[in-house]
Scaffold this motif. Sequence first.
Motif, mmCIF file in Angstrom:
data_model
loop_
_atom_site.group_PDB
_atom_site.id
_atom_site.type_symbol
_atom_site.label_atom_id
_atom_site.label_comp_id
_atom_site.label_asym_id
_atom_site.label_seq_id
_atom_site.Cartn_x
_atom_site.Cartn_y
_atom_site.Cartn_z
ATOM 1 N N ARG A 160 -8.216 -2.660 0.895
ATOM 2 C CA ARG A 160 -8.720 -3.134 -0.561
ATOM 3 C C ARG A 160 -10.088 -2.899 -0.707
ATOM 4 O O ARG A 160 -10.465 -2.381 -1.970
ATOM 5 C CB ARG A 160 -8.293 -4.739 -0.342
ATOM 6 N N SER A 161 -10.993 -2.903 0.025
ATOM 7 C CA SER A 161 -12.462 -2.571 -0.190
ATOM 8 C C SER A 161 -12.724 -1.130 -0.525
ATOM 9 O O SER A 161 -13.498 -0.932 -1.277
ATOM 10 C CB SER A 161 -13.243 -2.881 1.090
ATOM 11 N N GLU A 205 0.632 -1.162 0.263
ATOM 12 C CA GLU A 205 -0.125 0.018 -0.033
ATOM 13 C C GLU A 205 0.966 1.076 0.136
ATOM 14 O O GLU A 205 0.853 2.140 1.062
ATOM 15 C CB GLU A 205 -1.122 -0.080 1.152
ATOM 16 N N PHE A 228 -3.132 -3.633 -2.997
ATOM 17 C CA PHE A 228 -4.013 -3.463 -1.287
ATOM 18 C C PHE A 228 -4.161 -4.600 -0.644
ATOM 19 O O PHE A 228 -4.474 -5.625 -1.239
ATOM 20 C CB PHE A 228 -4.999 -2.410 -1.735
ATOM 21 N N ASP A 229 -4.102 -4.230 0.555
ATOM 22 C CA ASP A 229 -4.470 -5.352 1.527
ATOM 23 C C ASP A 229 -5.368 -4.802 2.637
ATOM 24 O O ASP A 229 -6.623 -4.975 2.279
ATOM 25 C CB ASP A 229 -3.119 -5.662 2.286
ATOM 26 N N ASN A 262 0.293 -10.495 0.261
ATOM 27 C CA ASN A 262 0.428 -9.236 0.993
ATOM 28 C C ASN A 262 1.850 -8.694 1.068
ATOM 29 O O ASN A 262 2.094 -7.404 1.428
ATOM 30 C CB ASN A 262 -0.306 -9.472 2.110
ATOM 31 N N THR A 305 -4.887 3.232 -8.556
ATOM 32 C CA THR A 305 -6.237 3.117 -8.258
ATOM 33 C C THR A 305 -6.720 4.509 -9.241
ATOM 34 O O THR A 305 -8.137 4.130 -9.759
ATOM 35 C CB THR A 305 -6.653 3.647 -6.712
ATOM 36 N N THR A 329 -6.408 -4.969 -6.830
ATOM 37 C CA THR A 329 -6.564 -5.959 -5.998
ATOM 38 C C THR A 329 -5.329 -6.526 -5.385
ATOM 39 O O THR A 329 -5.186 -6.672 -3.913
ATOM 40 C CB THR A 329 -7.203 -7.066 -6.361
ATOM 41 N N HIS A 330 -4.236 -6.583 -6.276
ATOM 42 C CA HIS A 330 -2.922 -6.818 -5.618
ATOM 43 C C HIS A 330 -2.260 -5.736 -4.925
ATOM 44 O O HIS A 330 -1.059 -6.208 -4.037
ATOM 45 C CB HIS A 330 -2.074 -7.514 -6.894
#
Length: 431
Positions: A139-140, A11, A135-136, A424, A19, A132-133
């Motif tokens: 992510r949402s 992140e 962020f951990d 992650n 994003t 998707t990859h």
Amino acid sequence: MSRTTDNNSVEQPWGWLVTAAAFTVHILSLGFSWSTGVLNAIFLDTFDDPALDISWVGTLLFANMLSSGVVAAVFINKYGCRVTTIVGGILASSGLVLSFFSPNIYFLYFSLGVVSGIGGGFSFLASVTMVTHYFDKRRSIALGITSSGVGFGQFLFPALIRWLYQSYDWSGVLLILGGVLLNTCAFGAIFRPMELPKTIGMNDDAKEEERQQQGLHCAVFQNPGYVCMCLNNILVCMGLATIYIHLPAYGESLGIDGNKSAMLMSAVGLANLLARSLIGVVDHYLTNRTFHIYAITFVLTGISVMLMPVTSNYLMQMVFAVMFGLFSGGFGALLSLILAQIVGLRHFATAYGYILLFEALGTLSGGPLAGFLYDITQMYDASLYVSGSCLILSATLVIVPYRQSCRATDGLQIQVMEEIMPMNRYKPEVS
């Protein structure tokens, strides 16, 4: 194994730029694709072909965009998200430019339905996979922002198409849109590749698994929760396709002006834009409620669709369109999260690629079925009732993956967590 943070976290600030780029790619790919109902209404006024034949243009666009996910997953696993997005942008733009030379509706099946559809599918899956990859913990939120680009595109493109149509014919509109969609390549260039672990130090089984990631395999279908999500997506897309392909034509069938009918689609897009971002934030703070939110939104989406035939009043149709846009936002905002949870990130691109194939099946069924029912009845009421029923029924199929996710001690769930946690640790390449 604990989550990584600080300098070792994926992140990084670049992730938010990714994003933003993915948000724009969603505008150009899905935002345009889900706005082709406006083009469908224009084609109905231009060509003398039956509504069923004309509806196949938008249907094939959706279906090929979705079914191409299987091939797109191979490209992503082998060449990365950046290359896949750029290839998708070139194909989507080329299909629209070819459409400028179309002599009839049937050539549009190939140019707009196949070529542009495949291009949109490549760009879409690559952008979802990239975010998707990256962020951990957030992510949402990141996926909510990304998927809201679809709503923004749905708000923007109907008005843009109708505005262009006042100055150009339908072929000129498609040529200009081809130039617009070429911008996908520029934003795809921002997708800096992820630095993935190599096979050094792996045992033979791990190396074999790593090689499998360069292609497609069917292991995900051994997961009952994933199978149910595939069936869920068939019904969801049967219901959604009816609205996205036929809503402007439905408005005109009620005697509503063409520009006002296009505004119904823009209202869906604006509501969807707000909903996807909001649902992503809500899911971030409501722990372990993803499946609940996902199922509830589709019950409400189905109800909003089945209310449309109740009245022909334009203001009420606008209210129902807003309701549809708000509640259907759960699809784009939460589907990626659910897939990541039930199959793990290592299999995410492959799982999403396969599920898009089932979405294509639903779209191929829903769009033409609605056109067929209209040709028979000269009304869209039956189509809307079938659409709403499919959306409500789809919510029941979430039960199996939800119960599977609750069994934290189940062997499959442990395997999923073992796959998620190492991912992650992936970080962007420095160069």
